[in-house]
Design an enzyme around this catalytic site. Structure first.
Site, short mmCIF file in Angstrom:
data_model
loop_
_atom_site.label_atom_id
_atom_site.label_comp_id
_atom_site.label_asym_id
_atom_site.label_seq_id
_atom_site.Cartn_x
_atom_site.Cartn_y
_atom_site.Cartn_z
N LYS A 202 -14.52 -53.24 41.41
CA LYS A 202 -13.78 -52.62 40.31
C LYS A 202 -14.46 -53.01 39.01
O LYS A 202 -14.86 -54.17 38.84
CB LYS A 202 -12.34 -53.15 40.31
CG LYS A 202 -11.55 -52.79 39.06
CD LYS A 202 -10.14 -53.38 39.06
CE LYS A 202 -9.50 -53.15 37.69
NZ LYS A 202 -8.12 -53.57 37.62
N GLU A 246 0.39 -56.74 27.66
CA GLU A 246 -0.10 -57.64 28.72
C GLU A 246 -0.12 -59.10 28.26
O GLU A 246 -1.02 -59.52 27.52
CB GLU A 246 -1.49 -57.20 29.21
CG GLU A 246 -1.91 -57.93 30.46
CD GLU A 246 -2.89 -57.13 31.33
OE1 GLU A 246 -3.24 -55.99 30.97
OE2 GLU A 246 -3.28 -57.68 32.37
N GLU A 289 -6.39 -51.14 42.81
CA GLU A 289 -6.84 -51.65 41.51
C GLU A 289 -5.92 -52.80 41.06
O GLU A 289 -6.38 -53.83 40.56
CB GLU A 289 -6.75 -50.48 40.52
CG GLU A 289 -7.39 -50.69 39.20
CD GLU A 289 -7.15 -49.47 38.29
OE1 GLU A 289 -6.99 -48.33 38.79
OE2 GLU A 289 -7.09 -49.69 37.08
N GLU A 431 -6.90 -41.26 30.27
CA GLU A 431 -6.13 -42.52 30.26
C GLU A 431 -6.49 -43.35 29.02
O GLU A 431 -5.61 -43.95 28.39
CB GLU A 431 -6.41 -43.31 31.54
CG GLU A 431 -5.54 -44.55 31.66
CD GLU A 431 -5.69 -45.24 33.01
OE1 GLU A 431 -5.73 -44.55 34.05
OE2 GLU A 431 -5.78 -46.48 33.02
C1 LIG Z 1 -8.20 -51.85 29.53
C2 LIG Z 1 -6.97 -51.50 29.16
O1 LIG Z 1 -5.88 -51.68 29.95
C3 LIG Z 1 -5.95 -52.40 31.16
C4 LIG Z 1 -6.28 -51.51 32.30
C5 LIG Z 1 -5.28 -50.87 33.03
C6 LIG Z 1 -5.64 -49.83 34.08
O2 LIG Z 1 -6.81 -49.56 34.26
O3 LIG Z 1 -4.73 -49.27 34.71
C7 LIG Z 1 -3.94 -51.19 32.81
C8 LIG Z 1 -3.58 -52.17 31.93
C9 LIG Z 1 -4.59 -53.05 31.32
O4 LIG Z 1 -4.74 -54.22 32.07
C10 LIG Z 1 -6.69 -50.95 27.80
O5 LIG Z 1 -5.53 -50.75 27.47
O6 LIG Z 1 -7.64 -50.73 27.03
#
Ligand SMILES: C=C(O[C@@H]1C=C(C(=O)O)C=C[C@H]1O)C(=O)O
Length: 467
Positions: A202, A246, A289, A431
């Site tokens: 990942k 987070e 993930e 996203e």
């Molecule tokens: C990397 C980020 O978020 C991270 C990645 C995530 C994912 O890939 O699902 C979810 C939450 C965070 O741990 C960000 O917000 O920039």
């Protein structure tokens, strides 16, 4: 604090090595203050020289700089820890409350990468106002031997101000950052090739967009974020601002809490939250993930804790996205403090990838940007090493003194996501856009750039379609 004597004379900026060898003698005084009518977000209005850590309207805000400690390189967290310990050793303080956030406190922001050009910093504000469920307090910091200003005079000078200038309606929207959207999608494909070649399981890939100035006052930006995302931690330290969901580490006494997020569903018009949550909890790509991020946090904490437990994953709902989440609780062994724990935890697979070294090497080679403090720890530490630290997500870097260390004169807004071998690049791009939304809205910028023409997230096959 405009015009207040404390803010008018900022204290020194020292490298961590210098500070450790010759710490300045600081004097801290904490005084309880009335909480009736106190609103920390309102006190931020119109101000630029602020630090902040707000959650559900409570937390810490600060003004002025009594001391700034900076560090760079692979030992930056350990150097800041030693320098803070030396500062506490040379300090004097009066704290009748003895609660988390009272007495000597430093706010910190740490770069994602040891190779970043940006500095990692601990900032001791000249004035800190705290508000928790038990009440409110004010801490003043002056060089030892100097008189402390009266809390009444400070509170009088701090009456809520008018918001600063608002962004113009015709201000230009976000501009491409280090990579164009097309190039970023190509980078996702490159990462996937590397994963298929067995180099990593990942990799979290991020991107930036740049908002040309002028920008609203930092305090106004924070007040908007705190209002729209009250369950997130709204932070500002050294120009790094955002509202993160987070919690990397909350250390109170010997008890530790950490919330791991990985696996995301974007909200879209028309799909009920329950359907999205159901889709997310059942998505094979997202659960894999998440499992990697959960395992990496537990693995990092186990050697440092006498007890550590990860709860069952659940779906965390936010106004812009939903995440798979695991809450970790533990009891820290020995006298390990928050900064040592951060050194062990950072970077988790939630923001780096798995395995850590291989994933971060791929990020350095493919991402094409210096993340600065984005995806690094941000938070605060007190005199005995307790504190709260989030991962600096949903965040932006404001230019300091005209430009960032990377030479940008605009605001850099960041967003990233975990890439798996079966990720769809266009879906991942969408996203990142959803994750940038909180900060772009708070900056009152259009949430979609004119360059996003090819991203049609809600119609994409890997995501539930609107009904
Ligand atoms: C990397 C980020 O978020 C991270 C990645 C995530 C994912 O890939 O699902 C979810 C939450 C965070 O741990 C960000 O917000 O920039």
């Amino acid at each position: 604090m405009t015009g207040h004597p404390i803010a008018a004379h900022p204290g020194p900026t020292l490298t961590a090595a210098h500070c450790q060898a010759a710490p300045p003698a600081l004097s801290f005084t904490t005084t309880p203050i009335r909480e009736q009518g106190l609103s920390l977000p309102a006190l931020l209005a119109g101000r630029d020289d602020v630090v902040s850590w707000l959650h559900q309207g409570r937390g810490l805000i600060g003004m002025g700089h009594a001391l700034t400690i900076e560090a760079r390189g692979p030992e930056r967290i350990e150097e800041l820890r030693s320098a803070w310990r030396a500062t506490i050793g040379a300090a004097w303080w009066r704290d009748p409350l003895v609660r988390p956030g009272t007495g000597p406190v430093a706010m910190g922001t740490i770069t994602f990468s040891p190779a970043s050009r940006e500095r990692s910093a601990l900032i001791v504000p000249s004035v800190l106002i705290g508000h928790d469920t038990h009440g409110a307090w004010l801490t003043t910091v002056v060089p030892a031997g100097q008189p402390h200003p009266s809390p009444e005079a400070i509170m009088a000078a701090l009456h809520p101000q008018q918001p600063g200038p608002q962004p113009r309606a015709d201000s230009p929207g976000p501009q491409p950052g280090s990579l164009s959207e097309q190039d970023w999608c190509r980078a996702v494909l490159t990462v996937q090739e590397r994963m298929r070649a067995g180099q990593a399981d990942k990799v979290v890939l991020a991107r930036d967009v740049v908002l040309p100035g002028p920008h609203p006052a930092t305090g106004d930006l924070l007040a908007r974020l705190a209002h729209s995302y009250p369950t997130c931690w709204t932070f500002a330290v050294d120009g790094m601002v955002g509202a993160s969901p987070e919690m990397l580490l909350n250390l109170e006494g010997r008890r530790l809490f950490s919330r791991v997020l990985a696996g995301t569903a974007r909200r879209n018009q028309g799909t009920p939250t329950q359907d999205l949550a159901h889709w997310l909890a059942g998505s094979a790509k997202n659960t894999r993930e998440h499992a990697l991020a959960r395992a990496s946090a537990l693995e990092a904490l186990e050697p440092l804790c006498s007890v550590v437990e990860g709860g069952e994953p659940f779906v965390l709902e936010l106004p812009n996205v939903l995440h798979l989440a695991t809450d970790i609780t533990g009891v820290v062994a020995g006298d390990t403090g928050a900064l040592s724990l951060l050194g062990a935890l950072h970077p988790t697979a939630a923001v780096g990838g798995t395995p850590t070294a291989a994933a971060t090497a791929i990020i350095e080679q493919v991402e094409g940007m210096d993340r600065g403090r984005y995806a690094g720890p941000v938070g605060w530490v007190d005199w005995h090493g307790e504190g709260q630290w989030c991962i600096a997500l949903r965040s932006a870097q404001l230019p300091q003194g005209g430009s960032t260390a990377s030479g940008e004169t605009g605001i850099r807004v960041f967003g990233g996501c975990g890439i798996m071998p079966d990720s769809d690049p266009v879906d991942e791009l969408a996203e990142t856009q959803a994750k940038m939304r909180p900060i772009l809205e708070a900056l009152a910028a259009p949430t979609h750039s004119a360059h996003a023409a090819h991203a049609t997230p809600s119609a994409h096959a890997t995501h539930p379609a609107p009904r």
